[in-house]
Design a protein around this motif. Structure first.
Motif, PDB file in Angstrom:
ATOM      1  N   GLY A  31      -0.081  -5.797   9.186  1.00 58.63           N
ATOM      2  CA  GLY A  31       1.123  -6.509   8.776  1.00 58.63           C
ATOM      3  C   GLY A  31       1.571  -6.246   7.346  1.00 58.63           C
ATOM      4  O   GLY A  31       2.615  -6.758   6.920  1.00 58.63           O
ATOM      5  N   SER A  32       0.814  -5.458   6.609  1.00 57.28           N
ATOM      6  CA  SER A  32       1.157  -5.235   5.188  1.00 57.28           C
ATOM      7  C   SER A  32       2.403  -4.378   5.039  1.00 57.28           C
ATOM      8  O   SER A  32       2.886  -3.757   5.979  1.00 57.28           O
ATOM      9  CB  SER A  32      -0.013  -4.550   4.473  1.00 57.28           C
ATOM     10  OG  SER A  32      -1.114  -5.424   4.399  1.00 57.28           O
ATOM     11  N   ARG A  33       2.909  -4.352   3.805  1.00 56.12           N
ATOM     12  CA  ARG A  33       4.007  -3.482   3.451  1.00 56.12           C
ATOM     13  C   ARG A  33       3.469  -2.113   3.036  1.00 56.12           C
ATOM     14  O   ARG A  33       2.496  -2.035   2.290  1.00 56.12           O
ATOM     15  CB  ARG A  33       4.763  -4.046   2.249  1.00 56.12           C
ATOM     16  CG  ARG A  33       5.539  -5.294   2.578  1.00 56.12           C
ATOM     17  CD  ARG A  33       6.181  -5.875   1.326  1.00 56.12           C
ATOM     18  NE  ARG A  33       7.241  -6.781   1.713  1.00 56.12           N
ATOM     19  CZ  ARG A  33       7.908  -7.554   0.872  1.00 56.12           C
ATOM     20  NH1 ARG A  33       7.640  -7.525  -0.426  1.00 56.12           N
ATOM     21  NH2 ARG A  33       8.869  -8.345   1.303  1.00 56.12           N
ATOM     22  N   GLU A  52       5.068  -3.318   7.783  1.00 55.28           N
ATOM     23  CA  GLU A  52       6.432  -3.363   7.298  1.00 55.28           C
ATOM     24  C   GLU A  52       6.739  -2.062   6.549  1.00 55.28           C
ATOM     25  O   GLU A  52       6.152  -1.786   5.503  1.00 55.28           O
ATOM     26  CB  GLU A  52       6.650  -4.566   6.363  1.00 55.28           C
ATOM     27  CG  GLU A  52       8.096  -4.630   5.845  1.00 55.28           C
ATOM     28  CD  GLU A  52       8.377  -5.824   4.926  1.00 55.28           C
ATOM     29  OE1 GLU A  52       9.457  -5.836   4.315  1.00 55.28           O
ATOM     30  OE2 GLU A  52       7.508  -6.723   4.820  1.00 55.28           O
ATOM     31  N   ALA A  53       7.648  -1.261   7.137  1.00 53.51           N
ATOM     32  CA  ALA A  53       8.063  -0.016   6.477  1.00 53.51           C
ATOM     33  C   ALA A  53       8.957  -0.428   5.322  1.00 53.51           C
ATOM     34  O   ALA A  53      10.127  -0.756   5.498  1.00 53.51           O
ATOM     35  CB  ALA A  53       8.793   0.885   7.460  1.00 53.51           C
ATOM     36  N   TYR A  54       8.388  -0.430   4.123  1.00 49.62           N
ATOM     37  CA  TYR A  54       9.012  -1.154   3.026  1.00 49.62           C
ATOM     38  C   TYR A  54       9.869  -0.264   2.137  1.00 49.62           C
ATOM     39  O   TYR A  54      10.865  -0.710   1.581  1.00 49.62           O
ATOM     40  CB  TYR A  54       7.897  -1.811   2.201  1.00 49.62           C
ATOM     41  CG  TYR A  54       8.348  -2.726   1.111  1.00 49.62           C
ATOM     42  CD1 TYR A  54       9.252  -3.759   1.368  1.00 49.62           C
ATOM     43  CD2 TYR A  54       7.841  -2.596  -0.186  1.00 49.62           C
ATOM     44  CE1 TYR A  54       9.656  -4.618   0.357  1.00 49.62           C
ATOM     45  CE2 TYR A  54       8.232  -3.460  -1.193  1.00 49.62           C
ATOM     46  CZ  TYR A  54       9.148  -4.470  -0.924  1.00 49.62           C
ATOM     47  OH  TYR A  54       9.531  -5.326  -1.929  1.00 49.62           O
ATOM     48  N   GLY A  55       9.473   0.992   1.979  1.00 51.45           N
ATOM     49  CA  GLY A  55      10.278   1.822   1.096  1.00 51.45           C
ATOM     50  C   GLY A  55       9.699   3.191   0.833  1.00 51.45           C
ATOM     51  O   GLY A  55       8.845   3.687   1.585  1.00 51.45           O
ATOM     52  N   VAL A  56      10.181   3.774  -0.233  1.00 53.46           N
ATOM     53  CA  VAL A  56       9.869   5.154  -0.597  1.00 53.46           C
ATOM     54  C   VAL A  56       9.437   5.172  -2.059  1.00 53.46           C
ATOM     55  O   VAL A  56       9.976   4.423  -2.866  1.00 53.46           O
ATOM     56  CB  VAL A  56      11.140   6.023  -0.418  1.00 53.46           C
ATOM     57  CG1 VAL A  56      10.943   7.424  -0.977  1.00 53.46           C
ATOM     58  CG2 VAL A  56      11.541   6.080   1.053  1.00 53.46           C
ATOM     59  N   SER A  57       8.474   6.020  -2.383  1.00 49.09           N
ATOM     60  CA  SER A  57       8.118   6.218  -3.789  1.00 49.09           C
ATOM     61  C   SER A  57       8.139   7.708  -4.116  1.00 49.09           C
ATOM     62  O   SER A  57       8.084   8.556  -3.221  1.00 49.09           O
ATOM     63  CB  SER A  57       6.734   5.652  -4.102  1.00 49.09           C
ATOM     64  OG  SER A  57       5.728   6.485  -3.589  1.00 49.09           O
ATOM     65  N   PHE A  75       0.831  -1.210   0.000  1.00 48.77           N
ATOM     66  CA  PHE A  75       0.000   0.000   0.000  1.00 48.77           C
ATOM     67  C   PHE A  75       0.867   1.262   0.000  1.00 48.77           C
ATOM     68  O   PHE A  75       1.893   1.312   0.690  1.00 48.77           O
ATOM     69  CB  PHE A  75      -0.894   0.020   1.248  1.00 48.77           C
ATOM     70  CG  PHE A  75      -1.886  -1.109   1.296  1.00 48.77           C
ATOM     71  CD1 PHE A  75      -3.169  -0.954   0.781  1.00 48.77           C
ATOM     72  CD2 PHE A  75      -1.530  -2.344   1.842  1.00 48.77           C
ATOM     73  CE1 PHE A  75      -4.087  -1.998   0.822  1.00 48.77           C
ATOM     74  CE2 PHE A  75      -2.438  -3.401   1.883  1.00 48.77           C
ATOM     75  CZ  PHE A  75      -3.726  -3.239   1.372  1.00 48.77           C
ATOM     76  N   ALA A  76       0.413   2.281  -0.734  1.00 46.98           N
ATOM     77  CA  ALA A  76       1.079   3.584  -0.704  1.00 46.98           C
ATOM     78  C   ALA A  76       0.469   4.438   0.407  1.00 46.98           C
ATOM     79  O   ALA A  76      -0.735   4.387   0.655  1.00 46.98           O
ATOM     80  CB  ALA A  76       0.895   4.303  -2.037  1.00 46.98           C
ATOM     81  N   VAL A  77       1.317   5.223   1.055  1.00 50.27           N
ATOM     82  CA  VAL A  77       0.846   6.169   2.080  1.00 50.27           C
ATOM     83  C   VAL A  77       1.666   7.457   1.933  1.00 50.27           C
ATOM     84  O   VAL A  77       2.731   7.449   1.327  1.00 50.27           O
ATOM     85  CB  VAL A  77       1.049   5.630   3.517  1.00 50.27           C
ATOM     86  CG1 VAL A  77       0.222   4.381   3.770  1.00 50.27           C
ATOM     87  CG2 VAL A  77       2.524   5.354   3.800  1.00 50.27           C
ATOM     88  N   ASP A  78       1.135   8.545   2.465  1.00 50.73           N
ATOM     89  CA  ASP A  78       1.943   9.762   2.498  1.00 50.73           C
ATOM     90  C   ASP A  78       1.686  10.594   3.748  1.00 50.73           C
ATOM     91  O   ASP A  78       2.059  11.764   3.809  1.00 50.73           O
ATOM     92  CB  ASP A  78       1.790  10.598   1.231  1.00 50.73           C
ATOM     93  CG  ASP A  78       0.417  11.241   1.087  1.00 50.73           C
ATOM     94  OD1 ASP A  78      -0.472  11.008   1.936  1.00 50.73           O
ATOM     95  OD2 ASP A  78       0.232  12.005   0.124  1.00 50.73           O
ATOM     96  N   CYS A  79       1.039   9.977   4.758  1.00 52.24           N
ATOM     97  CA  CYS A  79       0.786  10.693   6.008  1.00 52.24           C
ATOM     98  C   CYS A  79       0.411   9.690   7.096  1.00 52.24           C
ATOM     99  O   CYS A  79       0.079   8.534   6.805  1.00 52.24           O
ATOM    100  CB  CYS A  79      -0.334  11.718   5.825  1.00 52.24           C
ATOM    101  SG  CYS A  79      -1.925  10.971   5.468  1.00 52.24           S
TER     102      CYS A  79
END
Lengths: 376, 376
Positions: free
Chosen positions: B126-128, B168-173, B109-113
């Motif tokens: 539990g998702s990324r 899971e803090a998976y990365g940056v977009s 999933f994408a997030v920004d806040c």
């Protein structure tokens, strides 16, 4: 907001934004036009809201219909209008669509150049045509380009061409610009129209009709003059420029007929800020530019938005839609004040959305369905 | 224009504009991305063109899918993608849509806040998640607002918040802007991403992935660098900013995957001038801003247009759509040169229209149906 809409929304259970239109408001608007411009025929601009309920109501009240396509002509007929109450008001028509309209009984067509006159002469022989003239649109909130109409001097040629090809050169139309806040805006256009009447008369062509177009505003955030004010201002203009030979007139209200009759209920999907330092909130709704609010393009139309927290402290927000398109932002250049207590999941009411919403909405952008609507 | 599209159009008999997409071009584009960025997973941006034929082809080639809504997730699954190949890439999601995606098996999933992180933590435990960061978009043709993403410093907080809530803090977009003409545009964003990786590592959170977004251009009027050039430029940027710890990468091409695979055939409805003195012609087509060419908004995307008279003398035109909306003008500020012999009834071909056309088209504005499409 009417009690009927409030009651409807109270019982609504589905997810997603929806438009609710109160037909009683549409009825009141029609009566106000009929009363304020008693000598004008009302041709409702179908494109503003072509729902069968609106069309049937207006047909039963005696309205005529301004249509943009064969599909709109068919919808007006299905709603009970006879063909003599239908104008094919689009100046850009395929010849086969003119032919189809003629087959359906339509005998009134808009033109703004010689080539369009020739299509009508071939495909709808003997019909009435009116020529649209350009008008500057000062005072309007929705941009008016030079897309429709021609210079008045060319209109005389166009109407003469129609006359020579066996059509009835019936009159002149113009449009003072959508959401026109100035009731005086018609005056200059009426002066031009009267000039075309005179120039045609000198060539032995006697025009009968002035189509005053639309432009009558709906109330959004700012108050707008009442329809009566427009009616008397237009009547004065007609007397000033046509003297004791006032022509038949037509009006084509769209936004003014249905805009204030509708409310969109939407949901706050997200409220966030872009950094720890910035104060301005981003408020994301489940409706945006591609879901029915296309008229926020360039922030042209500024809708009133009601929230469950009205009365609380307010602060500036940028309001955006739910799609992954960066252009899907409603108000940013001029931020919009909303209650600081506004929260994710809150329902908001976007007022004045009865016109130019449902049919503008994208068919499936980002997988979101088109705007749902109810006409009660 | 491919021979397959030419052949299809030669046999087409119906009225109205249509889009034809050549799936062989889509296949070639996919292979070029796979070859040019061999270490990146391709997540096709479904919103660019969600036709079942395109999705099935890409699923069979091994593509993953970047989706904007539950409907798009369902379409990707129907096309044969497994849930581990689907990213819910919209940063603006209703919590119940997150829950529905989770039920369908989606775990990225994408997030920004922070608020969006909390929705994902509750509805998709539990998702990324990857956090989108802001990027200036210089060099892009389609406007990039600040709608998506947050400042990199806030991204570190957002990812730490996710980590604390069991995600899971998976990365940056990031997204360098659509139709990005500069292959160097990724460099600055990669520098910011690397900064987020370092700041998270200092807090004991080890990110794995950089989502390089889309932005890969389609060829419109101007030539664009080849996908290979983007690939090597991005790879250099990764080495420069991540050294010997290059992360997993994802790309999300949409326009670059399908843009040049499609052609719209349209018809000239009218050619006219506004006065006897003016030279500039108005050319009205049977497709406009509300029929699929929404990306001509602010004249952002300038499509190549072929006519049956190419090679004849040219002169400047204003090009407009067929609706009664004055805003439905495609090119006016910068007029468009077309052959002087162009005539009513001519068919024109609008190239590079495989992306961002069909689903943008209005559901019924002015009674016109949405853009028809064929994927061959």
């Amino acid at each position: 907001m009417t009690e009927r809409i409030r009651e409807f929304l109270r019982n609504r259970r589905e997810d997603g934004p929806c438009l609710v239109v109160d037909l009683e408001v549409v009825r009141d608007n029609y009566m106000a036009f009929a009363r304020s411009l008693p000598d004008s025929r009302v041709f409702y601009a179908v494109k503003a809201n072509p729902s069968p309920e609106v069309l049937s109501l207006l047909a039963s009240l005696g309205s005529s219909f301004d249509t943009a396509s064969v599909v709109e002509i068919e919808m007006a007929l299905a709603a009970g209008a006879t063909p003599d109450r239908i104008s094919f008001g689009n100046t850009i028509k395929k010849e086969r669509d003119v032919a189809r309209a003629f087959e359906l009984g339509v005998r009134l067509f808009a033109v703004d150049c010689a080539a369009e006159v020739e299509k009508v002469a071939r495909a709808a022989p003997g019909s009435r045509v009116f020529c649209r003239i350009l008008c500057d649109g000062a005072g309007a909130e929705w941009p008016l380009s030079r897309k429709f109409g021609c210079e008045p001097s060319l209109a005389v040629e166009v109407l003469e061409h129609a006359h020579r090809l066996g059509l009835e050169a019936y009159g002149v139309s113009f449009h003072v610009g959508s959401q026109q806040g100035n009731p005086q805006a018609w005056d200059q256009a009426l002066a031009s129209a009267a000039g075309v009447f005179r120039a045609c008369a000198e060539r032995g062509i006697h025009l009968s009709m002035v189509n005053l177009g639309g432009g009558f505003p709906a109330k959004y955030l700012r108050d707008v003059p009442a329809v009566e004010t427009y009616g008397s201002s237009i009547f004065e203009g007609l007397m000033r420029h046509f003297g004791n030979a006032i022509p038949e007139t037509i009006i084509e209200p769209g936004r003014g007929m249905v805009g204030n009759a509708g409310i969109i209920e939407a949901e706050v999907v997200l409220v966030s800020t872009k950094s720890a330092e910035e104060d301005i909130r981003w408020v994301y709704l489940d409706i945006g530019k591609f879901g029915g609010l296309a008229e926020t393009m360039d922030e042209a139309i500024r809708y009133p938005i009601r929230t469950p927290h009205d009365g609380d402290e307010m602060s500036d927000c940028i309001i955006a839609g739910p799609t992954c398109d960066s252009a899907d932002v409603l108000y940013e250049r001029t931020p919009y004040a909303l209650p600081v207590s506004l929260a994710i999941g809150d329902k908001v009411l976007i007022e004045g959305t009865g016109a130019y919403t449902t049919t503008y909405s994208a068919v499936a952008f980002n997988g979101f369905p088109p705007l749902r609507s109810y006409h009660i």
